[in-house]
Design a protein around this motif. Sequence first.
Motif, PDB file in Angstrom:
ATOM      1  N   VAL A  31     -33.696  24.036   2.330  1.00  0.00           N
ATOM      2  CA  VAL A  31     -34.205  25.285   1.759  1.00  0.00           C
ATOM      3  C   VAL A  31     -33.554  26.487   2.438  1.00  0.00           C
ATOM      4  O   VAL A  31     -33.066  27.414   1.774  1.00  0.00           O
ATOM      5  N   ILE A  32     -33.525  26.474   3.770  1.00  0.00           N
ATOM      6  CA  ILE A  32     -32.950  27.594   4.522  1.00  0.00           C
ATOM      7  C   ILE A  32     -31.472  27.763   4.183  1.00  0.00           C
ATOM      8  O   ILE A  32     -30.989  28.886   3.971  1.00  0.00           O
ATOM      9  N   LYS A  35     -31.026  29.003   0.416  1.00  0.00           N
ATOM     10  CA  LYS A  35     -31.423  30.412   0.283  1.00  0.00           C
ATOM     11  C   LYS A  35     -30.364  31.338   0.890  1.00  0.00           C
ATOM     12  O   LYS A  35     -30.137  32.447   0.397  1.00  0.00           O
ATOM     13  N   ALA A  71     -35.021  24.121  -3.835  1.00  0.00           N
ATOM     14  CA  ALA A  71     -34.641  25.272  -3.012  1.00  0.00           C
ATOM     15  C   ALA A  71     -33.979  26.361  -3.841  1.00  0.00           C
ATOM     16  O   ALA A  71     -34.031  27.543  -3.485  1.00  0.00           O
ATOM     17  N   ASP A  78     -39.258  30.931   1.070  1.00  0.00           N
ATOM     18  CA  ASP A  78     -38.277  30.759   2.135  1.00  0.00           C
ATOM     19  C   ASP A  78     -38.987  30.405   3.440  1.00  0.00           C
ATOM     20  O   ASP A  78     -40.171  30.658   3.609  1.00  0.00           O
ATOM     21  N   TYR A  79     -38.238  29.817   4.355  1.00  0.00           N
ATOM     22  CA  TYR A  79     -38.757  29.510   5.686  1.00  0.00           C
ATOM     23  C   TYR A  79     -38.094  30.423   6.702  1.00  0.00           C
ATOM     24  O   TYR A  79     -36.884  30.665   6.640  1.00  0.00           O
ATOM     25  N   LYS A  80     -38.883  30.926   7.604  1.00  0.00           N
ATOM     26  CA  LYS A  80     -38.365  31.766   8.677  1.00  0.00           C
ATOM     27  C   LYS A  80     -38.164  30.910   9.911  1.00  0.00           C
ATOM     28  O   LYS A  80     -39.052  30.157  10.302  1.00  0.00           O
ATOM     29  N   ASP A 101     -43.308  29.048   6.799  1.00  0.00           N
ATOM     30  CA  ASP A 101     -43.548  29.963   5.688  1.00  0.00           C
ATOM     31  C   ASP A 101     -44.802  30.804   5.941  1.00  0.00           C
ATOM     32  O   ASP A 101     -45.257  31.543   5.074  1.00  0.00           O
TER      33      ASP A 101
END
Length: 235
Positions: A31-32, A35, A71, A78-80, A101
């Motif tokens: 995902v990261i 994105k 994704a 999104d993931y931080k 998230d």
Amino acid sequence: MGRAFEFRKARKFKRWGQMAKTFTRIGKDIVIAVKAGGPDPDTNSRLRAIMQNAKAANMPKDNVERAIKRASSKEQGDYKEVLFEGYAPHGIAILVEAATDNNNRTVANVRSYFNKCDGSLGTSGSVEFMFDHNCHFKINKEGIDIEELELELIDFGAEEIFDEEDGVMVYGSFESFGAIQKALEEKGIEIISSGFERIPTVTKSLSEEEAADVEKLLEKFDDDDDVQNVYHNMV
């Protein structure tokens, strides 16, 4: 052989030993990466590296393709990426890498783990300086002359190369990841897996009882789905 070799040799590979956790971690990484750089691995070197790791972890191809598709959708949040620093009992330095998230939830959980296990969550920069941030690659050893490869890769940031049973390990600084990846690919060398590690510059020995206190904290982190990696300087 240098510190990277000794660290890898001594470290307990308990983290991500369970397949489900490995797949969850890789799913977040996908995902990261998507994105940040798009869904095409040909133009997204980070995604390409994660797909290699997924293959090395025996993650089914269908799972990887579904993760990339999810994704790419607007519905996928999104993931931080967050780094936590602190101390476990007996003065052991801890670095916790998380992908979340919900940052408030993750901060609260990490703080509670430290508190419950007689540790302390530190401020930014309080522990990170005690670790070198390195990238690493495991490559197919077939037809590889390690000494020759080391001479070829040193200009791209490689600092240490050593042989293991299932491949050749290449270590360099965090910043050298892209250059080393590109050099290996241009040479037609198969990359089995790759990633990053934080190697302690100073280690600390504990008694069996003291080590058990630290393990209690490490297990708390291990059970948290937001936690990607944990590093410490206990030996």
